[in-house]
Design a protein around this motif. Structure first.
Motif, PDB file in Angstrom:
ATOM      1  N   LYS A  63       0.833  -1.198   0.000  1.00 17.81           N
ATOM      2  CA  LYS A  63       0.000   0.000   0.000  1.00 17.81           C
ATOM      3  C   LYS A  63       0.876   1.260   0.000  1.00 17.81           C
ATOM      4  O   LYS A  63       0.585   2.230  -0.702  1.00 17.81           O
ATOM      5  CB  LYS A  63      -0.912  -0.010   1.239  1.00 17.81           C
ATOM      6  CG  LYS A  63      -2.059   0.959   1.141  1.00 17.81           C
ATOM      7  CD  LYS A  63      -3.043   0.980   2.314  1.00 17.81           C
ATOM      8  CE  LYS A  63      -2.985  -0.102   3.315  1.00 17.81           C
ATOM      9  NZ  LYS A  63      -3.920   0.085   4.428  1.00 17.81           N
ATOM     10  N   SER A  64       1.957   1.238   0.755  1.00 15.47           N
ATOM     11  CA  SER A  64       2.877   2.379   0.805  1.00 15.47           C
ATOM     12  C   SER A  64       3.537   2.613  -0.550  1.00 15.47           C
ATOM     13  O   SER A  64       3.666   3.756  -1.003  1.00 15.47           O
ATOM     14  CB  SER A  64       3.956   2.162   1.870  1.00 15.47           C
ATOM     15  OG  SER A  64       3.373   2.101   3.148  1.00 15.47           O
ATOM     16  N   LEU A  67       1.050   4.162  -2.869  1.00 12.77           N
ATOM     17  CA  LEU A  67       0.801   5.563  -2.517  1.00 12.77           C
ATOM     18  C   LEU A  67       1.948   6.467  -2.971  1.00 12.77           C
ATOM     19  O   LEU A  67       1.715   7.547  -3.530  1.00 12.77           O
ATOM     20  CB  LEU A  67       0.574   5.702  -1.013  1.00 12.77           C
ATOM     21  CG  LEU A  67       0.159   7.082  -0.519  1.00 12.77           C
ATOM     22  CD1 LEU A  67      -1.081   7.575  -1.239  1.00 12.77           C
ATOM     23  CD2 LEU A  67      -0.081   7.045   0.965  1.00 12.77           C
ATOM     24  N   HIS A  70       1.691   6.912  -6.618  1.00  9.82           N
ATOM     25  CA  HIS A  70       0.597   7.845  -6.908  1.00  9.82           C
ATOM     26  C   HIS A  70       1.064   9.291  -6.706  1.00  9.82           C
ATOM     27  O   HIS A  70       0.803  10.155  -7.552  1.00  9.82           O
ATOM     28  CB  HIS A  70      -0.607   7.533  -6.015  1.00  9.82           C
ATOM     29  CG  HIS A  70      -1.760   8.453  -6.193  1.00  9.82           C
ATOM     30  ND1 HIS A  70      -2.535   8.468  -7.332  1.00  9.82           N
ATOM     31  CD2 HIS A  70      -2.267   9.417  -5.374  1.00  9.82           C
ATOM     32  CE1 HIS A  70      -3.470   9.391  -7.203  1.00  9.82           C
ATOM     33  NE2 HIS A  70      -3.330   9.981  -6.028  1.00  9.82           N
ATOM     34  N   THR A  83      -6.654  14.673   0.464  1.00 11.70           N
ATOM     35  CA  THR A  83      -6.821  13.452   1.253  1.00 11.70           C
ATOM     36  C   THR A  83      -7.404  13.782   2.621  1.00 11.70           C
ATOM     37  O   THR A  83      -7.466  14.945   3.027  1.00 11.70           O
ATOM     38  CB  THR A  83      -5.470  12.720   1.412  1.00 11.70           C
ATOM     39  OG1 THR A  83      -5.696  11.467   2.050  1.00 11.70           O
ATOM     40  CG2 THR A  83      -4.470  13.529   2.221  1.00 11.70           C
TER      41      THR A  83
END
Length: 177
Positions: A63-64, A67, A70, A83
């Motif tokens: 997930k990191s 991110l 992104h 966010t």
């Protein structure tokens, strides 16, 4: 009967027991395999805990990485990211993240947070992911091996017990005749 060696199911318990000098008693053999069984069960518990840790850790790393990728893409596109972030258990705030600087802070644990460029963060996180996947694979293999050894120990204990019962019955039958 010990160490990290593999223990197998033996075919002839009588021969196995007599291979010791003096010959091993059923109680001694059962005790030795029960001890081995206990050690394998304790090791299985440790490996299961490690496996659970990796099952939690790997998705967080993935997930990191996603991110940071992104954020890097937003920087390249010249955009920002809006966010919500957690201020307290039930309080969230809305924030706009400026991606133009290309900086991210990574929590390393032990109350340590460091600032990295997006590329440095991706390099660090990717290396952590590769290492975690490798270690998770090793733990999974060790867990499979250990569980097989537990089953083998259980089978050997049962076989020794049954051999002893048959031996005692044969001795009783011989004395009765």
């Amino acid at each position: 009967l010990g160490g990290g060696d593999s223990t197998g199911v033996f075919d002839d318990i009588e021969t196995f027991a007599n291979s010791f000098s003096p010959p091993a008693s059923p109680e001694l053999l059962i005790g030795a395999y029960s001890d081995l069984y206990s050690k394998f069960k304790a090791y299985e518990q440790q490996l299961s805990q490690k496996s659970a840790t990796f099952r939690e850790k790997l998705p967080e790393i993935e997930k990191s990485i996603a991110l940071v990728r992104h954020l890097k893409k937003k920087k390249e596109d010249g955009g920002s990211v809006v966010t919500r972030y957690n201020l307290a258990d039930t309080i969230y705030a809305k924030a706009e993240v400026d991606c133009s600087q290309g900086i991210v802070n990574l929590w390393l644990g032990a109350n340590v947070m460091l600032e990295y460029t997006y590329d440095e963060a991706l390099t660090l996180l990717t290396s952590k992911e590769i290492l975690a996947k490798k270690e998770f694979k090793e733990v999974t293999e060790d867990l499979t091996f250990t569980r097989n050894q537990i089953i083998t120990s259980e089978v050997n204990i049962s076989r020794i017990y049954n051999w002893d019962v048959r031996r005692k019955r044969a001795n009783l039958a011989t004395r009765s005749s």
